[in-house]
Design a protein around this motif. Sequence first.
Motif: not given
Length: 470
Positions: A55-67
């Motif tokens: 199933a779709p998961a939150p992005p694995a990008d280690p950088s914090p989410p943008t505003q």
Amino acid sequence: MVAISTSAVTAQRPILPPPSPKAEAQDTAAAPPTSDPVDTVTLSNQARQILDGKAPAPPADPSPPTQDQIATAVAALNDTSGKTAVGDQLNAYALLTNILAKGQVLLDNRLPPATPPPGGMMSEAAAQAALVSSFSQRLNQVLATVDSQRDPDTKYDETDPTTFTGKAATAFNALSADDQQIYVAAKTLSKSLGADDTPSARPPDGSSPPDVKAITDALAKVDDGSGGVMGKDQIAALNLLNGDVPAGGGPAGQAVAMNAAASPFAARRAQTQTLVEKYLVPGEDPYPQMLDNLNKLSPEDQATYFSTRSKASDGTVLFGSLDSLKDNLTTRESMLTLYNQVTQAYGVSDLTQLKTLAQKNNPALQKLETLFRADQESDAWTAQVKDFLSHTTMADLGLAPVGDDGDPDMAKALETLEAVLSDARDFAKAIKTGKGEKWEPITEAKKHGAKVQQAADPLGAAKAEAGITT
């Protein structure tokens, strides 16, 4: 009577009261027999995809989410039109919950820093969306529908959060495909956060919903590291957050507790405990050292340390003020010194080892032993010890000071005590008038005189130390 010499004292390692007994944690849940039938649970396709990792998961990008990503997630959780897919809302919920657990909450009307913390930074409004948005409320209701039917003694399988039986299985099968997806995703999210698998219960009848604004205000205060929030406000905020997680809080409710535990202010409060309680010289009486360490802290950090000791885990008030906590440390030192001197005089390591019937039945000795073994960290204990010291004499304890010739020498003991007190008054006066340096060469002589007095009349010294003059 047992005699205490006024001419020599052999320093002994202090005897400390044993730690309060704590009940061993016991797992009373009995494993069900392998032959027990397990109800069949029907999973929706989306729920199966989540369990299979498809199933779709939150992005694995280690950088914090943008505003901008956070704002999009908030809008998804607040959408009641049905245009936002459940999978997208689950991803939005997971994104905000992860920030809530591992990042920081920003005070209202403050711009986020140019470089956000690794866990991300969210506004109070975004934190509120994770807790009480329309989708968050739906998720909490789904969890409560199934979990309220769970057998409390049945734990989930490590890989399958739908391993349950009986009424819980029936409740899960009755959910729509979307709600099954929501349930499984919520349990998987809790596991990824490292939260315990605690069934989400429905709030008690008649209970009011948590004040979400108060919760997010408190999170923002304990997460603030700029110095712009007063210490007393951070103390009150952390005390509020350290209460029980609101029933039906789901993963976001668990994230609140995780945020509070990992917040900058929680780290600062833990540091004050370390500075007061850990930097001690081994083998020396701990309580004067703790009091000295406490007095070296800034007034704000002293208040922060006090907040860690003022109440018991069940909310019982232990100390009414910082001054009464300090008084308790002084009284504990008086008790420790007296107890060591009395046991030394009787030639035992503790008063339960007294040999004669008269000694064992001595009410003053019995009371001394009881007070010493009691939980000492409270104003109530301090008051009991001061009352005991003010109404107890050396004769009550079966002891009498003696000189080198073996004769009673109470006069010498009182004379020594008065000399020590007089020196203390003169020393304080010299410090106030800027002439304290002349006292430095005789510091060791004063310490020796104090030891002689303690040996001569430990109970009198304990009374003086505890501030008892009669």
